[in-house]
Design an enzyme around this catalytic site. Structure first.
Site, short mmCIF file in Angstrom:
data_model
loop_
_atom_site.label_atom_id
_atom_site.label_comp_id
_atom_site.label_asym_id
_atom_site.label_seq_id
_atom_site.Cartn_x
_atom_site.Cartn_y
_atom_site.Cartn_z
N ARG A 271 0.85 -1.18 0.00
CA ARG A 271 0.00 0.00 0.00
C ARG A 271 0.89 1.23 0.00
O ARG A 271 1.49 1.59 1.01
CB ARG A 271 -0.89 -0.03 1.24
CG ARG A 271 -2.03 0.98 1.22
CD ARG A 271 -2.70 1.03 2.57
NE ARG A 271 -1.88 1.74 3.54
CZ ARG A 271 -1.79 1.44 4.83
NH1 ARG A 271 -2.44 0.41 5.32
NH2 ARG A 271 -1.02 2.16 5.63
N HIS A 275 -3.59 4.48 4.79
CA HIS A 275 -4.77 3.62 4.82
C HIS A 275 -5.98 4.35 4.24
O HIS A 275 -6.68 3.83 3.38
CB HIS A 275 -5.04 3.20 6.27
CG HIS A 275 -6.30 2.43 6.45
ND1 HIS A 275 -6.47 1.15 5.98
CD2 HIS A 275 -7.47 2.76 7.06
CE1 HIS A 275 -7.68 0.72 6.29
NE2 HIS A 275 -8.31 1.67 6.94
N TYR A 284 4.01 4.75 11.58
CA TYR A 284 4.27 3.32 11.75
C TYR A 284 5.13 2.70 10.65
O TYR A 284 5.38 1.49 10.67
CB TYR A 284 2.95 2.54 11.87
CG TYR A 284 1.97 2.75 10.72
CD1 TYR A 284 2.09 2.04 9.53
CD2 TYR A 284 0.92 3.66 10.84
CE1 TYR A 284 1.20 2.21 8.50
CE2 TYR A 284 0.02 3.85 9.81
CZ TYR A 284 0.16 3.13 8.64
OH TYR A 284 -0.73 3.31 7.60
#
Length: 385
Positions: A271, A275, A284
């Site tokens: 990805r 998100h 993160y």
């Protein structure tokens, strides 16, 4: 007398006649993800398929960037981008026949668009205008599923029903790596294998379930290995290699259509963006990790193959990009138009036959709207159903 010495006690050693119900060896995935681009196998791929995949990938990337921009402009409430995962999305759409069904998650709007759905209709749910925004039967695309993995049992149910009716239909269900931690994933795979339903599960392992890395979700060698526990084949594929994904999914769909039962396919991808627009991915993961995956971009991989074989020149690249820009301009123009909405549509297309509770709620809403408009309660509204 010990517990094990009592009459009728369980004996942990199986009887001599015990045999495994299924030989696990043929179900195990390969040690490394299957690849085609950059290998000798790529020379045997149909040039027309390569060009078609390339055009859809470029179009898909532009669709993702335009939808992301619409979110920043306030025209979408949220958009889960599939940038970097276009090979999985496009291959899933192109591998199906018209009679087959696609069961997407909330991140799979591109797969729905590649299947033929109007881009505006695909984004209607994320805009907050309708429950779905399109008729699932028209394009054989189930409603976009926001709850994780709940679309998987639905895919199994449809596939099983089609098999009982004798319909030559395959269901392809998409899910992320985070969805494999849900109970619906287990239930769907277990039912599919027991019923030998004609369904294919495509797990897009993009590295993170929001901020949770795969290593904190499972200790399995791969997600494809989970297939063995249910009694179905597991396949591992390079999710950025559009040709490889198309090939593996094509084999799985053909196997399901021929009565061979379900297959679990894990596509290893990444990805590239957050998100959603509400996520800060820098909290993160490191920029270096993202850049490393950028070097394995699905569009660049396919473009390199096409140009290397003399199947793509500058004029062809320009034509593909101009087509993508035209799609983005049309999407942008139509999404910038304020839709005319009827609040009563909240109750439309929820059930084929509305429940008493829905009818009661609709009547209450109508009464409130009439009161706000200053209409007597017994005066019908012009567009009342």
């Amino acid at each position: 007398m010990t517990v094990m010495e009592q009459r009728g006690a369980y004996r942990p050693t199986p009887p001599p006649a015990w045999q495994p119900r299924t030989d696990p060896a043929p179900l195990l995935p390969d040690a490394l993800p299957h690849r085609v681009l950059g290998t000798r196998a790529a020379e045997r791929v149909d040039p027309d398929l390569l060009r078609r995949l390339y055009a859809q990938l470029v179009r898909g990337r532009r669709y993702n960037t335009q939808a992301t921009a619409l979110t920043k402009q306030g025209r979408l409430a949220v958009y889960p981008s599939s940038t970097g995962q276009e090979a999985c999305e496009v291959a899933a759409a192109l591998v199906l026949e018209e009679r087959d069904w696609l069961f997407p998650s909330y991140r799979d709007t591109l797969a729905a668009v590649a299947r033929g759905l109007d881009p505006v209709q695909a984004l209607t749910l994320l805009r907050g205008d309708w429950h779905t925004g399109y008729d699932p039967r028209e394009h054989r695309v189930a409603p976009l599923s926001t709850p994780l993995a709940t679309q998987l049992p639905h895919a199994v149910g449809l596939a099983h029903a089609a098999r009982l009716k004798g319909d030559d239909v395959v269901a392809l269900a998409l899910v992320g790596d985070g969805g494999t931690s849900e109970g619906d994933f287990h239930e769907a795979l277990n039912f599919a294998a027991v019923w030998q339903a004609p369904v294919v599960f495509l797990v897009q392992n993009n590295g993170f379930a929001i901020s949770v890395p795969l290593a904190k979700q499972t200790a399995a060698p791969s997600l494809a290995h989970k297939a063995v526990g249910y009694g179905m084949p597991g396949r591992l594929v390079d999710g950025n290699d559009a040709v490889a994904v198309h090939e593996v999914l094509g084999e799985a769909v053909a196997r399901a259509r021929a009565g061979g039962g379900p297959t679990l396919v894990e596509a290893v991808t990444y990805r590239m963006e957050a998100h959603t627009n509400a996520d800060d991915d820098k909290r993160y993961r490191e920029d270096a990790e993202v850049e490393a995956w950028r070097a394995h971009d699905p569009i660049a991989l396919l473009e390199q193959e096409l140009t290397g074989r003399g199947l793509l020149d500058e004029d062809a690249v320009r034509a593909v990009r101009e087509d993508a820009e035209a799609m983005a301009a049309d999407l942008r123009e139509r999404m910038n138009q304020d839709p005319v909405l009827d609040p009563a549509d909240l109750f439309a297309h929820v059930y084929a036959r509305p429940t008493p509770q829905l009818l009661e709620q609709e009547a209450l809403l109508r009464a409130e709207l009439d009161a706000e408009a200053g209409r007597p309660e017994d005066e019908p509204e012009g567009n009342a159903r």
